[in-house]
Design an enzyme around this catalytic site. Structure first.
Site, PDB file in Angstrom:
ATOM      1  N   ALA A  11       0.811  -1.226   0.000  1.00 14.53           N
ATOM      2  CA  ALA A  11       0.000   0.000   0.000  1.00 14.53           C
ATOM      3  C   ALA A  11       0.840   1.269   0.000  1.00 14.53           C
ATOM      4  CB  ALA A  11      -0.943   0.003   1.200  1.00 14.53           C
ATOM      5  N   GLY A  12       2.105   1.130   0.375  1.00 13.06           N
ATOM      6  CA  GLY A  12       2.954   2.316   0.522  1.00 13.06           C
ATOM      7  C   GLY A  12       3.322   2.933  -0.812  1.00 13.06           C
ATOM      8  N   ARG A  16      10.778   7.939  -3.689  1.00  9.63           N
ATOM      9  CA  ARG A  16      12.174   8.057  -4.114  1.00  9.63           C
ATOM     10  C   ARG A  16      12.427   7.454  -5.504  1.00  9.63           C
ATOM     11  NH1 ARG A  16      15.506   5.774   0.668  1.00  9.63           N
ATOM     12  NH2 ARG A  16      13.495   5.021   1.423  1.00  9.63           N
ATOM     13  N   ALA A 386      21.086 -11.542 -52.723  1.00 11.00           N
ATOM     14  CA  ALA A 386      21.425 -10.360 -51.924  1.00 11.00           C
ATOM     15  C   ALA A 386      20.567  -9.164 -52.320  1.00 11.00           C
ATOM     16  CB  ALA A 386      22.899 -10.017 -52.123  1.00 11.00           C
ATOM     17  N   SER A 411      19.938 -11.472 -57.349  1.00  6.78           N
ATOM     18  CA  SER A 411      20.103 -10.394 -56.371  1.00  6.78           C
ATOM     19  C   SER A 411      19.391  -9.129 -56.828  1.00  6.78           C
ATOM     20  CB  SER A 411      21.587 -10.121 -56.141  1.00  6.78           C
ATOM     21  OG  SER A 411      22.189  -9.819 -57.368  1.00  6.78           O
TER      22      SER A 411
HETATM   23  C1  UD1 Z   1       9.508  -1.717   8.481  1.00  9.42           C
HETATM   24  C2  UD1 Z   1       9.536  -2.286   9.903  1.00  9.42           C
HETATM   25  C3  UD1 Z   1      10.988  -2.385  10.360  1.00  9.42           C
HETATM   26  C4  UD1 Z   1      11.777  -3.234   9.389  1.00  9.42           C
HETATM   27  C5  UD1 Z   1      11.661  -2.679   7.977  1.00  9.42           C
HETATM   28  C6  UD1 Z   1      12.287  -3.630   7.005  1.00  9.42           C
HETATM   29  C7  UD1 Z   1       7.482  -1.628  11.026  1.00  9.42           C
HETATM   30  C8  UD1 Z   1       6.865  -0.653  11.963  1.00  9.42           C
HETATM   31  N1  UD1 Z   1       8.765  -1.438  10.736  1.00  9.42           N
HETATM   32  O1  UD1 Z   1       9.983  -0.389   8.562  1.00  9.42           O
HETATM   33  O2  UD1 Z   1      11.030  -2.955  11.651  1.00  9.42           O
HETATM   34  O3  UD1 Z   1      13.118  -3.275   9.781  1.00  9.42           O
HETATM   35  O4  UD1 Z   1      10.286  -2.521   7.615  1.00  9.42           O
HETATM   36  O5  UD1 Z   1      12.297  -3.061   5.720  1.00  9.42           O
HETATM   37  O6  UD1 Z   1       6.819  -2.535  10.598  1.00  9.42           O
HETATM   38  N2  UD1 Z   1       3.090  -0.415   4.193  1.00  9.42           N
HETATM   39  C9  UD1 Z   1       1.742  -0.441   3.948  1.00  9.42           C
HETATM   40  N3  UD1 Z   1       0.924   0.382   4.654  1.00  9.42           N
HETATM   41  C10 UD1 Z   1       1.383   1.221   5.590  1.00  9.42           C
HETATM   42  C11 UD1 Z   1       2.766   1.243   5.850  1.00  9.42           C
HETATM   43  C12 UD1 Z   1       3.597   0.414   5.144  1.00  9.42           C
HETATM   44  O7  UD1 Z   1       1.276  -1.194   3.091  1.00  9.42           O
HETATM   45  O8  UD1 Z   1       0.563   1.933   6.199  1.00  9.42           O
HETATM   46  C13 UD1 Z   1       3.973  -1.306   3.432  1.00  9.42           C
HETATM   47  C14 UD1 Z   1       4.916  -0.549   2.526  1.00  9.42           C
HETATM   48  O9  UD1 Z   1       4.394  -0.419   1.212  1.00  9.42           O
HETATM   49  C15 UD1 Z   1       6.137  -1.435   2.546  1.00  9.42           C
HETATM   50  C16 UD1 Z   1       6.108  -2.111   3.896  1.00  9.42           C
HETATM   51  O10 UD1 Z   1       4.781  -1.996   4.357  1.00  9.42           O
HETATM   52  O11 UD1 Z   1       6.060  -2.457   1.556  1.00  9.42           O
HETATM   53  C17 UD1 Z   1       7.073  -1.506   4.897  1.00  9.42           C
HETATM   54  O12 UD1 Z   1       6.750  -0.175   5.121  1.00  9.42           O
HETATM   55  P1  UD1 Z   1       7.847   0.912   5.414  1.00  9.42           P
HETATM   56  O13 UD1 Z   1       7.170   2.187   5.649  1.00  9.42           O
HETATM   57  O14 UD1 Z   1       8.878   0.867   4.361  1.00  9.42           O
HETATM   58  O15 UD1 Z   1       8.449   0.362   6.795  1.00  9.42           O
HETATM   59  P2  UD1 Z   1       9.828   0.728   7.431  1.00  9.42           P
HETATM   60  O16 UD1 Z   1       9.712   2.021   8.102  1.00  9.42           O
HETATM   61  O17 UD1 Z   1      10.896   0.544   6.449  1.00  9.42           O
END
Ligand code: UD1
Ligand code: CA
Length: 488
Positions: A11-12, A16, A386, A411
């Site tokens: 969902a994130g 970057r 050719a 050719s």
């Molecule tokens: C998370 C972990 C951290 C771990 C790291 C590894 C938590 C709180 N932290 O941190 O311990 O070391 O991953 O990479 O779990 N996502 C959603 N919905 C949200 C938030 C995130 O779907 O509301 C998804 C993102 O798309 C991503 C994944 O969850 O695929 C991780 O989210 P991200 O925000 O990158 O977590 P980190 O802060 O990196």
């Protein structure tokens, strides 16, 4: 093994990447990042997959549905944290028991066997949660694994996120990969208990670990040998780095299966490519999509083959091909361009600077040099001279040319489609073939040669061409060479 549900968090956003394409849909080795994760999840034997989508879900959701139509889609409208995302998944799929593994959609190097090993250990130990952890030299940004004794052998007491960690905790090098196996009923019960009173004001899934410990339930971490398996691609540089690692893995696997790869560093093979033993791949070769290469074929150097089939023992050199089929023992290149619909028969040949599109070239037939073959059928054993052009386009419509078996074509011939040349016929050099040619006939259309004497001196006076002509004529050179002896 109890029922296995795998939740894929996707969902994130991916700011970057600086891209209009969602991060999870960027590709390495011919598959999207989330496509690689879904392949690993399927390999691990998940009985149910729940994908959490949110950011750009109008693109992510159909993509996941295409790869894995049976996946349950959970929507997370606002990205309030991993704990909230997992809660959306658990509610959407009514998860109440079994084993639940949480994974991320952007970790393309994850192996199915690692997930399976995590699940096996988790279930054998009967824990509430098992974290897939890793030891990394630079743990910045990751959640750190807290252990009772402080060292990696002590019992796990929780996970602290980078932004919430003390300096002492930041020195811990054992990190949370993000992949965690849970007992399904524990997970369903603990999610509503997770709050967001932390540095990021997010609902952290990782808080579930300390809650399990507080409840007196078993938790532990399973340490990954190869931490790159849990690495995500956040920007294009990381995407390329993961792509390189994955390519090395794929190339190594094929070498172990009996393929000779002369230069693994310049050989790129997509995940879905299939190679037979004793195939040889020479440097600078990209094998893309659903390309398949049969035994003893030699491909390269410098070939890009997309969705192309290469037959047993064929030889393909410096060639660009897409949706083409090269028969057993056939020869292609160098510098050949095979466009979609090219089918080259057994022992056939497509030579240098030849472009072929939507055409079937029969067994043993040859188009050796400098030609364009479009929308044609060429019979077995036929030789195309050719510089031959198959003029398939009249400006409005495309038409086919059909050439029979064992035809010998001179050719510089232009076949103006639609036209048919019968078996065993021949066409004279430089002919313009507009009318059908009966079997066994010789078709010639180029007229008798006429020499217009003195043309250069008249029409090109003052040029080096005219000077050369004048000198030769004055010296009495008949055609080319020495002056004719006058007998004096
Ligand atoms: C998370 C972990 C951290 C771990 C790291 C590894 C938590 C709180 N932290 O941190 O311990 O070391 O991953 O990479 O779990 N996502 C959603 N919905 C949200 C938030 C995130 O779907 O509301 C998804 C993102 O798309 C991503 C994944 O969850 O695929 C991780 O989210 P991200 O925000 O990158 O977590 P980190 O802060 O990196
Ligand atoms: Ca992350």
């Amino acid at each position: 093994m109890s029922e296995l549900t795998v939740i894929v968090l996707a969902a994130g956003g991916g700011t970057r990447m600086k891209s209009k394409t969602p991060k999870m849909l960027h590709q390495i080795a011919g598959r999207s990042l989330v496509g690689h994760v879904l392949a690993a999840v399927s390999e691990a034997g998940a009985s149910r997959v729940v994908a959490v989508v949110g950011h750009q879900r109008e693109l992510v959701e159909p993509h996941i549905a295409e790869i894995l139509p049976e996946a349950v889609i959970a929507v997370q409208e606002e990205q309030l944290g991993t704990g909230h995302a997992v809660r959306m998944a658990v509610e959407a799929a009514s998860v109440a028991g079994g084993t639940v593994v949480v994974t991320y959609g952007d970790t393309p190097l994850l192996r199915g066997e690692s997930l399976r090993a995590l699940v096996a250990e988790h279930e054998a130990a009967g824990r509430a949660a098992t974290i897939l952890s890793g030891i990394v030299p630079e743990p910045f940004g990751y959640g750190r694994i807290l252990r009772a004794s402080g060292g990696p052998s002590g019992g796990v007491s929780g996970i602290v996120e980078e932004k919430d960690a003390t300096d002492e905790q930041r020195a811990i090098t054992e990190i949370n990969s993000g992949i965690i196996a849970f007992d399904g009923s524990f997970l369903a019960g603990v999610l509503p208990r997770i709050g967001n009173d932390n540095a990021k004001k997010e609902f952290y899934l990782t808080d579930a670990i300390a809650l399990a410990v507080a409840d007196g339930l078993g938790v532990d971490a399973y340490v990954l040998d190869d931490v790159t398996e849990a690495e995500g691609a956040n920007d294009r540089a990381q995407l390329a780095a993961l792509g390189k690692i994955l390519n090395e893995r794929i190339v190594t696997r094929w070498m172990k299966d009996g393929v000779t790869v002369m230069d693994p560093a310049t050989t790129w093979i997509d995940a879905d490519v299939e190679l037979a033993p004793d195939v040889t791949i020479l440097p600078g070769t990209q094998l893309i999509g659903a390309t398949r290469i049969d035994e003893d074929a030699v491909v390269g150097p410098d070939c890009t083959l997309k969705d192309t089939e290469i037959g047993h023992g064929a030889r393909v050199v410096r060639t660009q091909a897409e949706l083409a089929v090269v028969g057993p023992g056939a020869n292609v290149g160098p510098f050949s361009y095979l466009r979609p619909g090219t089918v080259l028969g057994d022992e056939g040949k497509i030579g240098g600077f030849v472009e072929v599109k939507n055409s079937t070239i029969g067994a043993g037939a040859k188009v050796p040099h400098l030609s364009y073959v479009g929308d044609a059928t060429i019979g077995e054993g036929t030789n195309i001279g050719a510089g031959t052009i198959f003029a398939n386009y009249d400006g409005v419509n495309k038409h086919r040319t059909t050439i029979g078996r064992h035809v010998k074509s001179g050719s510089g011939v232009t076949f103006v489609a639609p036209v048919v040349v019968g078996d065993g016929a021949a066409t004279g050099g430089e002919s313009l073939i507009r009318e059908d040619v009966p079997p066994g006939a010789l078709a010639v259309s180029a007229g008798q040669q006429r020499n217009i004497e003195g043309w250069t001196l008249k029409k090109r006076a003052g040029t080096p061409q005219a000077a050369a002509a004048e000198e030769a004529l004055e010296a009495g050179v008949p055609v080319l060479g020495e002056p004719v002896a006058t007998g004096e």
